[in-house]
Motif scaffolding. Structure first.
Motif, short mmCIF file in Angstrom:
data_model
loop_
_atom_site.label_atom_id
_atom_site.label_comp_id
_atom_site.label_asym_id
_atom_site.label_seq_id
_atom_site.Cartn_x
_atom_site.Cartn_y
_atom_site.Cartn_z
N MET C 45 3.66 -13.50 12.52
CA MET C 45 4.97 -12.90 12.77
C MET C 45 5.79 -12.76 11.50
SD MET C 45 8.15 -13.97 15.07
CE MET C 45 8.65 -15.05 13.75
N ASP C 46 5.77 -13.77 10.67
CA ASP C 46 6.55 -13.68 9.43
C ASP C 46 5.99 -12.60 8.52
OD1 ASP C 46 8.51 -15.79 9.92
OD2 ASP C 46 6.77 -17.10 9.96
N LEU C 47 4.67 -12.46 8.56
CA LEU C 47 4.02 -11.41 7.79
C LEU C 47 4.46 -10.03 8.28
CD1 LEU C 47 1.43 -11.02 5.77
CD2 LEU C 47 0.32 -10.30 7.88
N VAL C 48 4.40 -9.84 9.58
CA VAL C 48 4.75 -8.55 10.16
C VAL C 48 6.23 -8.24 9.92
CG1 VAL C 48 5.09 -7.36 12.37
CG2 VAL C 48 2.90 -8.47 11.85
N ARG C 49 7.05 -9.25 10.09
CA ARG C 49 8.49 -9.02 9.88
C ARG C 49 8.76 -8.66 8.42
NH1 ARG C 49 11.98 -13.61 12.68
NH2 ARG C 49 11.21 -12.70 14.62
N HIS C 50 8.08 -9.33 7.52
CA HIS C 50 8.26 -9.04 6.10
C HIS C 50 7.90 -7.59 5.78
CE1 HIS C 50 8.08 -9.57 1.73
NE2 HIS C 50 6.88 -9.03 1.75
N TYR C 51 6.70 -7.18 6.17
CA TYR C 51 6.26 -5.83 5.80
C TYR C 51 6.98 -4.75 6.60
CZ TYR C 51 2.76 -7.50 2.57
OH TYR C 51 2.14 -8.08 1.49
N THR C 52 7.32 -5.06 7.85
CA THR C 52 8.07 -4.06 8.62
C THR C 52 9.42 -3.81 7.95
OG1 THR C 52 6.98 -4.79 10.65
CG2 THR C 52 9.00 -3.51 10.91
N ASN C 53 10.08 -4.88 7.59
CA ASN C 53 11.38 -4.70 6.94
C ASN C 53 11.25 -4.08 5.56
OD1 ASN C 53 13.21 -5.50 8.97
ND2 ASN C 53 12.66 -7.64 8.64
N LEU C 54 10.19 -4.41 4.84
CA LEU C 54 9.95 -3.73 3.56
C LEU C 54 9.83 -2.22 3.78
CD1 LEU C 54 7.33 -5.43 1.21
CD2 LEU C 54 9.76 -5.05 0.83
N SER C 55 9.04 -1.85 4.76
CA SER C 55 8.80 -0.42 4.99
C SER C 55 10.11 0.31 5.24
CB SER C 55 7.83 -0.20 6.15
OG SER C 55 8.48 -0.37 7.40
N ILE D 88 0.02 -0.65 7.89
CA ILE D 88 -0.12 0.48 6.95
C ILE D 88 0.07 1.82 7.64
CG2 ILE D 88 -1.65 -0.78 5.37
CD1 ILE D 88 -3.90 1.11 6.36
N THR D 89 0.01 1.86 8.97
CA THR D 89 0.25 3.13 9.65
C THR D 89 1.74 3.37 9.91
OG1 THR D 89 -0.22 2.00 11.73
CG2 THR D 89 -2.00 3.30 10.77
N ARG D 90 2.59 2.46 9.53
CA ARG D 90 4.02 2.74 9.68
C ARG D 90 4.36 3.95 8.81
NH1 ARG D 90 7.76 -0.29 12.09
NH2 ARG D 90 9.31 0.32 10.53
N GLY D 91 5.04 4.91 9.41
CA GLY D 91 5.34 6.16 8.73
C GLY D 91 5.99 5.97 7.37
N GLU D 92 6.84 4.97 7.27
CA GLU D 92 7.57 4.77 6.01
C GLU D 92 6.65 4.40 4.86
OE1 GLU D 92 8.29 3.44 8.96
OE2 GLU D 92 10.44 3.10 9.24
N PHE D 93 5.55 3.73 5.15
CA PHE D 93 4.55 3.45 4.10
C PHE D 93 3.59 4.63 3.96
CE2 PHE D 93 4.83 -1.40 4.89
CZ PHE D 93 5.52 -1.63 3.72
N LEU D 94 3.12 5.11 5.11
CA LEU D 94 2.04 6.09 5.12
C LEU D 94 2.46 7.43 4.52
CD1 LEU D 94 -0.91 6.39 6.31
CD2 LEU D 94 0.17 7.51 8.26
N GLY D 107 10.42 -0.38 -0.59
CA GLY D 107 9.36 -0.87 0.28
C GLY D 107 8.01 -0.81 -0.41
N THR D 108 7.66 0.37 -0.89
CA THR D 108 6.41 0.53 -1.61
C THR D 108 6.39 -0.30 -2.88
OG1 THR D 108 6.03 2.75 -0.73
CG2 THR D 108 4.98 2.23 -2.84
N LEU D 109 7.48 -0.26 -3.61
CA LEU D 109 7.52 -0.94 -4.91
C LEU D 109 7.35 -2.46 -4.76
CD1 LEU D 109 10.38 1.18 -6.52
CD2 LEU D 109 8.08 0.91 -7.50
N GLU D 110 8.09 -3.04 -3.84
CA GLU D 110 7.96 -4.50 -3.69
C GLU D 110 6.59 -4.89 -3.16
OE1 GLU D 110 10.84 -7.10 -2.35
OE2 GLU D 110 12.56 -5.96 -3.06
#
Lengths: 431, 472, 472, 431
Positions: C45-55, D88-94, D107-110
């Motif tokens: 969960m912490d992984l997903v939350r981290h990358y989701t928020n990064l995106s 990785i399929t999240r639109g903001e990354f993809l 997002g990409t940079l970090e």
């Protein structure tokens, strides 16, 4: 591992702060003699193991993309555009819950508000809720609502042609209630009159005439419909329906071996306060900006308790979102095209099948995408033979209490002429 | 905000459909709809951009801590989405026949066994679609039980403690019973005296949420069940809080007769903005034959679907919310018995830890160890209401807890952190609550004006009812 | 911002692995690493939350208009992701043998045919991994051609117009040639005089980007190619801008000898934050035998992989960025020839429309119809630079265009709207640009301080080089 | 339809504003005699049609989940956790591109900054770029860099044991350059010395000794490695490597029939300015907030043009993101466990196979997860027989120029004992 972050060291720190010496101590309110029982379950599987295990189970089921598929009867193999899956799996939609806090739930709220709008357009009704478990429970709640709305009446009359499993479910829902389900004529005790259109075996009814019949008897007309058919057929609202229910599975939800599905429920403005289920409304915030909220909550179980219109709480939110995305993806022209393709292909198939020696069409009058065929040999035998050729020819009606030699065939926009011709060729060989 | 209709252009569509490859059959004009439905008309990109940006206006488990009491907002593993999307599950049809559905029926069978094992009951039906439908199922089973014994005429009363879930009274009504509220005692348990007073020949049963909505385990559960049974009533368990007792106690062994589960809470079906859930029901010896079906049974080397002998019938079409069951089965199979107990232990530990961290400013309404959640009050300073605290939490990046429920605690805040949150997240949330307590005294306008950080501010809910706008 | 290491806790992990089911074989201590890699330790969960928020801190096509010139940021259809994830594509291995790879090889074959048809060349290799590698491929082919003719010793010069893509000179260097820049004339075409002056016996070839980076179609393309051919040089086409000419003209018929494509631009492979792309190369009669391989060929009823007779060798492992090729094949197969022409027409129409809408404030650097993009200048008021305009666009919710490129236009802004944007979006963007032009005069601080709406403001790029911090 | 929004009416409006009467007019710069050629391509397919078509093509390929899989040789069947695909399929990354505008690309940079950090930890090197097309092109660029870094030297020496396809690619890259690839000894013309560890046939080398050899000759040591092996084996950085390259496909990217893969490239701090490819650096904004940017761009082609360190521009960004998510998902303990499971299972398999009459182990010394087996009959025959049993036993080395009776067997954490035992049983029957 159980998807848990905290490690033994964390737990120690936490217990110290709480002031207990072990986690077990937190359960001292549980009767000691029943506490910490032995539980026998299979040993846990890792992620690669469960993926392999379930791939194997999945492979033991027939899956529509491997067959020429003509099986419908309430669950339909309409095409689900790839965008639907791409969008509903976004974590922000998938892992949110009921939008109790509108400021941080505008995504869900606006999407469902759009859903309400689009279903309102399809059905020709004013008000749409979001949502019921499936078409049958929506219909059962509509029946209950009709009785509750017309105080002194207690009877709900079923027209011929309702899907038998739907009838079962209404009966289950009626068990505890002072309401009667009847196949008889409408009378002054009739609160609601239920018409499925097209009927479960495909026939298109004259809904306006049915509405007149209901209204003449002082009853509400409840129309249960196939939403895809509304791409070409007259909206039940325009025919005089008081409540419209539908199974929304065809609208981008997928077949899912019968669940999740999507119960659609719509009614007229004046019935808002009698309606079960969630409703989203538009309003403004302190700055005058537009936003959406859950509204008319006073009808619901958590406020009105035993006097609520229904006990429904969790619903099929994500399926409603799928339907919204589906309808918006197809748009006005695309949605109509799905309905028209289904119509034309079904009629082509029906004509070709009717031409086969020993086969004939049993559906009377007009049909939309589904029709009943009289077969020269038991339909189950046909099913058994054709499945070996990777064709599922339809539903042998005997599976749901119909005649042995009745086959309910469904054709949608995904069935190519080539597939239909293969079906016809295979049927020719069964005698 | 974009609005699909405002960005529509005539003729646009996001989907490529096959062309017509068969002769046309004219559609009779008397069948044709007069007015076309005014659906949006957008290309795929505009559609995706619209919904992607909409989604970004939600808080969710994947983005934020979401301690919504009684809703068990735990993490939903991504593997669940992969298994539920397997073609033999997603593209299968309920009427394709048992022989073409062996994998699906086997899954049902194994999940029935899993639930039966963890709960201590004798049989399980996976058909109900959600918790509330599971409740209705249980009460209809009790109804039919009394009916078959010829006692239904007099047994018209279902007891519902005032600490029960909100759906319970409405459920009793839908099953044709009168519900009667039983008060809580000062420790937050069912008031035994009051209960016993109602245990007469008119008693059909009781609906017990245990742990209850105060997050407390019913200390007198054995006595309560005993009293009801002695009066000839049946005991229904609301299993929405099952996350608090897995591997700790089996409700079936405590004497419950029937209980539902919430797969989307306890077993990580995603909440989906309101569902779909799944509400399987397990029953003990007295009621198991009344379960709704079809249910999966072993048959030779394979499996089959059948109705139990005295079934109340079907609760919904087909075999339940199968796609959600696949997710639950995936999760349970990965955890096993020890994993499920670990879940419960950590859910309870997290709740007690959070309760301890905020005790100075937000003392729990009942001073006992809580189970998976606890209830406190938000009226922590003059002029400050629970709503203000809730909205201020948003500015700190947290979804508010459930508020104004249960009704028996005024200005209630019902906080359920779940086991999947880390100690650090619990601490960060506690810090925020404690800071808000300070702000409530020293800068109350921050609470009154909250949330300050969202695209919309507090919305006029009364206005929404007064002037209903229910579609574009 | 969360930082994976800051939220780490010893022993945490997001993945359940199978247990060891075979006897252990001790790992000799002399092989063991001394220090364990300090990877993050977080639950799923912490992984997903981290990358989701990064995106959520990215602009992207799915969320914003993204008119990055020369990058063809068109919409990436979601169906591509479904087809690329099919198990026989995603879980196949390059060495499983032709007989177990017939589906994949057939896909390559059909895509080779598609590209050959639309470009007018004779053969295609799908191997290069990206545009720049496609360029290198083309130049190495030219090299080997001259080598086999014994002329490589003298033919050392590759001409590169100053309006070519930025990668071209570096590519010439990597292939061992000297690159020589050719200026543009005042209409933005290659200066024919200057070109002819370089067309001597030392000429190996020319790299032509057409339309060039000014977004202009080379009006003298036939003359240019003719001059180079007459001098014995070969003509390489940089196909990064192929989105502007599909169905309009076949480069193979214009006389180009070899050209690459960018599947992630023209054919909707997603850009992925920087790749992977795919850079197939097509060639005409003179060069086709030099293509890198393996290439797919028909063989009886099936397909096989082989190297072309005089191949330059392999450019990368295996058969190219296959997953990206699947996406491109999906797209091309859905559009067909008419659809691809429609793409080009609309790409060019959108660019010209946008150019017209902003012409008063941002006149194009060259007053001609543009193709799929156009170049203007951002120094629209005293003290205002292109960078300011770009950053201010962010506040209006638009990704900035490519800036400071091409180098031949000072303060350049290179704007490519692509065909997938609606008229309304183009208009909204034009409105924003025109408003910014007004702000540049009346409220220049808005531009200087932009962006105001992002989580970070303008970053100190010089500082990043002075004090490099290249990891946590 | 072509995923285009604008309809004829829109186009008319736009043409009017532009001041031309038709779209065709916009193409008047194109030579008239070549304009609007006929293009012959198959007729377009709708979305359901292409999905069906590609499902069929996909089904014609062997797919790892249907086999007991022991085929590696540079592309490995390691487990890819479900989170990787979900994220990785999240639109903001993809659907973002190169993060030229850092304010809207954090997002990409970090994420890539974290990738650099994790690869730096694995390899023991200071600086990591992001990224190359695959391990082989990363290695080729490393070879070029070694020559460019050591001015007067022009030779790169290959140790034994480099994957033959890698060698092909270095040769392609060297074609135009004044550089020599040699299998001979190191000498004063040697700029770089390339060592693959483990070798492509599985052997673990003494990298410290190789480093000494390289450095004694004044050359750079370039180590190409399997990143999974770094879960247990000493980091090349700790052994003295100057450049480390690796194929990152095992790190959550998947097999993809060989592409996309992921070229990993790492070196020491002092070589930053000579390094090809993108680099992300941390810096601060005007308010002192931390953020990431593309940095050291002066090395790159769009700035430095013909003097750039490489022409690389688009890279494997999304694959690098996959690797970051993969490494973070497994974490310290999980990553080590993948390596250890692979080790133990491979050694069990090797021991069991070596015990079969006629089979013997050819890999000398230690190996990690892959080993070479001498077979009693041609390995191709074994492959052909076992594939019928849904076992891919490994790579017949003859496919890449090796001996007829050599089979390269790979075992990873996804191979259960049951699978290994099935392989062994099947091998016993081949003679």
């Amino acid at each position: 591992m159980s998807f848990i972050s905290n490690m033994p060291k964390d737990r120690e720190m936490m217990l110290k702060k709480i002031g207990v010496s072990s986690v077990d101590e937190l359960f001292k309110d549980v009767p000691a003699d029943k506490r910490f029982p032995r539980v026998d379950m299979p040993k846990p599987l890792s992620e690669p193991e469960i993926l392999l295990e379930l791939s194997k189970l999945s492979a033991k089921n027939a899956s529509a993309e491997c067959y020429d598929w003509f099986l419908g009867a309430g669950v339909y193999n309409h095409f689900v555009p790839s965008v639907v899956g791409a969008l509903i799996t976004r974590g922000e939609f998938l892992t949110a819950y009921t939008p109790y806090q509108p400021e941080v739930s505008q995504g869900t709220l606006e999407a469902i508000f759009e859903y309400q709008t689009m279903i309102s357009e399809l059905t020709g009704m004013d008000v749409v809720n979001a949502s019921h478990y499936d078409g049958a429970t929506a219909l059962a709640e509509a029946a209950i609502m009709s009785v509750r709305s017309t105080r002194k009446r207690h009877k709900v009359v079923l027209a011929q042609g309702l899907h038998p499993e739907y009838r079962d479910i209404i009966e289950t829902y009626f068990q505890g209630l002072d309401m009667e389900l009847s196949d008889g004529d409408l009378d002054d005790q009739t609160a609601g009159y239920i018409v499925q259109n097209p009927t479960w075996t495909g026939e298109i009814l004259d809904v306006k005439a049915e509405a007149a019949k209901a209204h003449d008897a002082g009853a509400m007309l409840i129309v249960h419909t196939d939403p895809i058919s509304l791409g070409v057929l007259e909206a039940p609202g325009a025919c005089g329906a008081d409540i419209v229910t539908a199974e929304g599975q065809s609208l981008g939800v997928g077949m899912n071996w019968g669940g999740p599905m999507l119960g659609i429920f719509a009614t007229t403005q004046k019935n808002i306060r009698k309606m079960p289920g969630r409703i989203i409304g538009e309003t403004i915030d302190e700055r005058g900006n537009r936003g959406c909220v859950l509204t008319f909550a006073a009808r619901e179980q958590h406020i009105r308790r035993e006097k609520a219109t229904s006990n429904i709480c969790s619903n099929q939110g994500l399926a409603a979102l799928s339907a919204a995305i589906y309808l918006a993806a197809l748009g006005k022209s695309g949605f109509k095209k799905v309905a028209e393709l289904s119509w034309h292909k079904a009629h082509y198939a029906a004509a070709e099948i009717a031409r086969i020696d020993g086969f004939s069409l049993k559906t009377k009058g007009h049909f939309f995408k589904e029709f009943l065929v009289e077969t020269p040999v038991p339909a189950e035998d046909i099913f058994a033979k054709l499945k070996e050729k990777f064709i599922l020819p339809g539903l042998p009606l005997s599976r749901l209490g119909g005649g042995d030699k009745e086959l309910l065939v469904c054709v949608t926009e995904v069935n190519s002429k080539e597939q239909i011709d293969r079906l016809v060729a295979a049927l020719k060989e069964v005698k | 905000m974009s609005n699909l209709w405002k960005i529509s252009g005539e003729g646009r569509s996001a989907v490529y459909l096959p062309g017509l490859d068969v002769p046309e059959t004219p559609i009779p004009s008397e069948l044709r709809r007069q007015e076309e439905p005014n659906l949006p008309e957008v290309a795929e990109m505009d559609l995706v951009r619209h919904y992607t940006n909409l989604s970004r206006r939600n808080f969710s488990i994947d983005t934020h801590f979401y301690p919504l009491g009684s809703c068990t907002m735990k993490y939903n593993p991504k593997v669940n989405e992969v298994t539920a999307a397997l073609p033999g599950f997603r593209n299968a049809h309920p009427y394709q026949g048992d022989d073409l559905s062996q994998g699906a029926i086997e899954l049902l069978y194994r999940m029935q066994e899993q639930l039966t094992a963890i709960s201590g009951f004798e049989a399980t039906s996976l058909q109900p679609a959600a918790g509330a439908q599971g409740e209705l199922t249980g009460i209809l089973m009790i109804r039919k039980y009394h009916e078959e014994r010829g006692e239904l005429e007099v047994r018209r009363k279902i007891l519902v403690p005032d600490s029960a879930h909100g759906t319970n009274p409405a459920t009793a009504t839908m099953a044709g019973f009168q519900s009667k509220e039983i008060p809580s005692d000062k420790k937050g348990n069912i008031d035994l005296e009051a209960l016993r007073a109602e245990c007469d020949e008119t008693l059909a049963g009781i609906m017990i949420t245990n742990p209850n909505t105060l997050g407390l385990f019913e200390e007198n559960i054995v006595e309560v069940i005993d009293a009801v049974h002695k009066a000839g009533g049946m005991v229904y368990g609301d299993g929405a809080n099952f996350n608090a007792v897995m591997g700790i106690v089996k409700p079936g062994e405590l004497g419950f007769d029937v209980m539902h589960y919430n797969v989307h809470k306890t077993f990580t079906g995603p909440h989906g903005g309101g569902g779909p859930g799944a509400g399987p029901v397990s029953a003990g010896a007295a009621l198991k034959d009344y379960l709704p079906g079809p249910i999966a049974y072993k048959k030779g080397d394979g499996y089959e679907l059948k109705q139990p002998p005295k079934t109340i019938g079907r609760m919904k079409l087909f075999y339940g919310n199968f796609g959600i069951l696949v997710r639950g089965f995936t999760y349970i199979s990965m955890l096993g018995a020890a994993g499920l107990r670990e879940v419960t232990e950590n859910a309870v530990l997290n709740a007690n830890y959070l309760k301890a961290l905020v005790a100075d400013n937000f003392p729990a309404a009942y001073d006992r160890n809580c189970m998976h959640e606890f209830v406190c009050r938000g009226d922590i300073a003059p002029g400050i209401h629970t709503l203000d605290v809730a909205k201020r939490l948003i500015d700190y990046g947290f979804h508010p807890p459930t508020i104004y429920f249960p009704l028996i605690v005024p200005e209630a805040m019902m906080i359920e952190p779940t086991e999947t949150e880390s100690r650090e997240t619990i601490e960060a949330f506690a810090d925020a609550l404690n800071k808000i307590a300070d702000e409530a005294v020293n800068a109350p306008e921050l609470l009154h004006n909250a949330p300050a950080s969202t695209s919309v501010k507090r919305l006029d809910e009364a206005g929404a009812v007064k002037k209903p706008v229910l579609r574009y």
